[in-house]
Design a protein around this motif. Structure first.
Motif, short mmCIF file in Angstrom:
data_model
loop_
_atom_site.label_atom_id
_atom_site.label_comp_id
_atom_site.label_asym_id
_atom_site.label_seq_id
_atom_site.Cartn_x
_atom_site.Cartn_y
_atom_site.Cartn_z
N GLY A 33 42.92 52.32 -23.86
CA GLY A 33 42.08 53.80 -23.94
C GLY A 33 43.09 54.69 -22.99
O GLY A 33 44.04 54.38 -22.45
N VAL A 34 43.05 56.11 -23.39
CA VAL A 34 43.96 57.05 -22.70
C VAL A 34 43.05 58.46 -22.00
O VAL A 34 41.86 58.29 -22.42
CB VAL A 34 44.70 57.74 -23.77
N VAL A 35 43.60 58.55 -21.18
CA VAL A 35 43.14 59.83 -20.52
C VAL A 35 43.75 61.13 -20.92
O VAL A 35 45.07 61.12 -21.04
CB VAL A 35 43.21 59.68 -18.86
N ILE A 36 43.21 61.94 -21.28
CA ILE A 36 43.74 63.11 -22.06
C ILE A 36 43.24 64.24 -21.31
O ILE A 36 42.09 64.49 -21.18
CB ILE A 36 43.38 63.44 -23.56
N LEU A 37 44.18 65.26 -20.94
CA LEU A 37 43.95 66.45 -20.19
C LEU A 37 44.17 67.54 -21.04
O LEU A 37 45.26 67.79 -21.48
CB LEU A 37 44.62 66.64 -18.89
N LEU A 38 43.19 68.64 -21.35
CA LEU A 38 43.55 69.56 -22.07
C LEU A 38 43.07 70.68 -21.05
O LEU A 38 42.21 71.27 -20.79
CB LEU A 38 42.38 69.71 -23.19
N THR A 39 44.31 71.35 -21.04
CA THR A 39 44.29 72.49 -19.98
C THR A 39 44.88 73.85 -20.58
O THR A 39 45.27 73.94 -21.50
CB THR A 39 44.92 72.03 -18.53
N LEU A 62 34.57 56.78 -25.74
CA LEU A 62 35.00 58.21 -25.61
C LEU A 62 34.14 58.64 -24.49
O LEU A 62 32.89 58.89 -24.75
CB LEU A 62 35.26 58.79 -26.69
N VAL A 63 34.50 59.18 -23.49
CA VAL A 63 33.84 60.38 -22.53
C VAL A 63 34.29 61.24 -22.29
O VAL A 63 35.67 61.43 -22.04
CB VAL A 63 33.54 59.40 -21.24
N VAL A 64 33.79 62.66 -22.79
CA VAL A 64 34.23 63.91 -22.52
C VAL A 64 33.88 64.56 -21.17
O VAL A 64 32.45 64.32 -21.05
CB VAL A 64 33.87 64.84 -23.79
N LEU A 65 34.71 64.95 -20.34
CA LEU A 65 34.10 65.77 -19.13
C LEU A 65 34.80 67.18 -19.29
O LEU A 65 35.80 67.62 -18.87
CB LEU A 65 34.78 65.02 -17.81
N ASP A 66 33.83 67.92 -19.83
CA ASP A 66 34.17 69.45 -20.39
C ASP A 66 34.15 70.25 -19.08
O ASP A 66 33.25 70.21 -18.43
CB ASP A 66 33.35 69.83 -21.38
N GLN A 91 38.19 52.28 -22.71
CA GLN A 91 37.60 53.61 -22.75
C GLN A 91 38.65 54.57 -22.88
O GLN A 91 39.44 54.66 -21.91
CB GLN A 91 36.57 53.79 -21.75
N SER A 92 38.49 55.75 -23.33
CA SER A 92 39.10 57.01 -23.29
C SER A 92 38.36 58.06 -22.63
O SER A 92 37.11 58.16 -22.85
CB SER A 92 39.72 57.33 -24.64
N VAL A 93 39.09 59.08 -21.89
CA VAL A 93 38.41 60.11 -21.36
C VAL A 93 38.99 61.52 -21.79
O VAL A 93 40.42 61.41 -21.50
CB VAL A 93 38.33 59.85 -19.81
N VAL A 94 38.35 62.28 -21.81
CA VAL A 94 38.85 63.74 -22.34
C VAL A 94 38.42 64.50 -21.14
O VAL A 94 37.34 64.82 -20.92
CB VAL A 94 38.52 64.35 -23.67
N LEU A 95 39.21 65.26 -20.47
CA LEU A 95 39.13 66.14 -19.51
C LEU A 95 39.42 67.54 -19.78
O LEU A 95 40.61 67.67 -20.53
CB LEU A 95 39.82 65.92 -18.09
N THR A 96 38.68 68.61 -19.60
CA THR A 96 39.24 70.10 -20.17
C THR A 96 39.10 70.95 -19.03
O THR A 96 38.22 70.75 -18.19
CB THR A 96 38.56 70.40 -21.35
N GLY A 97 39.56 72.07 -19.04
CA GLY A 97 39.49 73.16 -18.17
C GLY A 97 41.02 73.64 -17.56
O GLY A 97 41.90 73.11 -17.59
N ARG A 98 40.86 74.87 -17.21
CA ARG A 98 42.18 75.59 -16.76
C ARG A 98 42.53 74.71 -15.20
O ARG A 98 41.62 74.28 -14.63
CB ARG A 98 41.99 76.98 -16.45
N GLY A 99 43.70 74.65 -14.81
CA GLY A 99 44.18 74.17 -13.61
C GLY A 99 43.69 72.79 -13.39
O GLY A 99 43.84 71.81 -14.11
N GLY A 100 43.29 72.27 -12.35
CA GLY A 100 43.01 71.29 -11.92
C GLY A 100 43.72 70.42 -10.97
O GLY A 100 43.20 69.31 -10.51
N GLY A 101 44.85 70.71 -10.56
CA GLY A 101 45.72 70.23 -9.71
C GLY A 101 46.60 69.08 -10.29
O GLY A 101 46.35 68.60 -11.40
N SER A 102 47.56 68.62 -9.38
CA SER A 102 48.46 67.66 -10.16
C SER A 102 48.00 66.08 -9.85
O SER A 102 48.42 65.31 -10.78
CB SER A 102 49.60 67.81 -9.06
N ALA A 103 46.97 65.84 -9.22
CA ALA A 103 46.57 64.42 -9.09
C ALA A 103 45.85 64.34 -10.67
O ALA A 103 46.12 63.18 -11.17
CB ALA A 103 45.60 64.29 -7.99
N ILE A 104 45.28 65.18 -11.14
CA ILE A 104 44.60 64.77 -12.38
C ILE A 104 45.73 64.91 -13.41
O ILE A 104 45.59 63.94 -14.37
CB ILE A 104 43.49 65.95 -12.70
#
Lengths: 204, 204
Positions: free
Chosen positions: B35-41, B131-135, B162-175
């Motif tokens: 699974g992968v972690v995807i950040l859409l920023t 898949l878990v989306v954290l919008d 499990q893959s996780v999709v994270l969305t939102g502007r910014g969010g910092g470098s750790a993410i």
């Protein structure tokens, strides 16, 4: 609550009030009610999936939607399976020749592109469609498989209430010019480059 | 076919063969199945809709999906209506307090964020979720509504498949660091700025 905390609360409130004013002003200044052309371009992951998200959005209100996919492999991906099996109300057409680097056949590709465009043209004249998605159409322009003027003019002449979503890398400046909204999806990092395989149900 | 045309065909074929070799090599070098972690920023249009497109993708294969939305207005948008009404198989939760610039209430927002995170945590431990989306979760970090370490650790400790999709502007470098794939959606142009109203079934 300590004084420091209540100060923090107060600062937060003021900052948010200011942000709200700015957002409200932008909303108030946008008054034209009409369909839009949206171009999703760039080399990053998320263009086609974003177009499909907008399909869901339109379906949520019971609007009529057309989805036409240029290029695409011969195997159906997850969102295509879902459209075919669960959303028969969406008019869905695929060029289905596979990627142009797989076919390696220019005249065959052009014939398939023309056949696909013949499906798109009536949609762009039909006001019953609230949303028309033309997935990966930019490649038809960059490879010169379809005539740019013909495409641009058909999109411009569409019914006022219809929105069109165009996806794919590149595509040239004419298509950017007619788009009301252009988002460039930039590839900052891709799992591929860390040796992770494309993931079923995420990447396809 | 004229000579010029057949030359063109030949050149196209060679170019495509080369491109295919390069693509095939990249695919062959990616061998890890996980699974992968995807950040859409980024500030452009298409982050949430892209996450919803991936939801469709996963559903196309019959995978289990969880969608949790931080922030969000009190009115359901099109894709949310569709989830609620047509896709009861998706586990869907909304923080539902509205935008933080609307509430202007820091401690109320924090309490709501904590309550929402309590829905997310069990999903990130449950391997049945593909898949878990954290919008819009990035705002919880940039506003410091939720503890960054807790979120990062929970995502890192999730089941391998499990893959996780994270969305939102910014969010910092750790993410960004824990994400396998990061796409930045850049706002090149937005209909808003030409005075066109946000469009039902397209923008919300």
């Amino acid at each position: 609550m300590t004084d420091k905390n209540s100060e923090k609360e107060e600062r937060h409130k003021k900052k948010m009030q200011k942000q709200k004013q700015s957002i409200d002003a932008t909303i108030a200044s946008a008054v034209k009610e009409q369909g839009v052309v949206i171009l999703l371009t760039g080399d990053g992951k998320g263009k086609t999936s974003s177009a499909f998200g907008m399909v869901l959005r339109a379906l949520g209100y019971g609007y009529r939607v057309g989805v036409v996919q240029f290029i695409k492999g011969e195997q159906l991906s997850g969102e295509e399976l879902f459209l075919k099996n669960e959303l028969p109300e969406v008019d869905f057409y695929q060029m289905g020749t596979g990627f142009t680097w797989d076919t390696q056949d220019r005249s065959g590709d052009i014939a398939a592109a023309e056949k696909t465009w013949a499906v798109v043209e009536p949609m762009l004249k039909d006001e019953r469609y609230h949303l028309v998605v033309l997935d990966e159409i930019t490649y038809m322009l960059s490879f010169k498989y379809l005539d740019e003027d013909r495409i641009i003019n058909a999109i411009k002449a569409r019914p006022t209430n219809q929105s069109v979503v165009l996806t794919g890398r590149g595509g040239g400046s004419a298509i950017r010019d007619i788009a009301d909204t252009v988002s460039e999806v930039k590839d900052i990092k891709h799992a591929y480059h860390s040796g992770i395989k494309a993931r079923k149900g995420v990447d396809f």
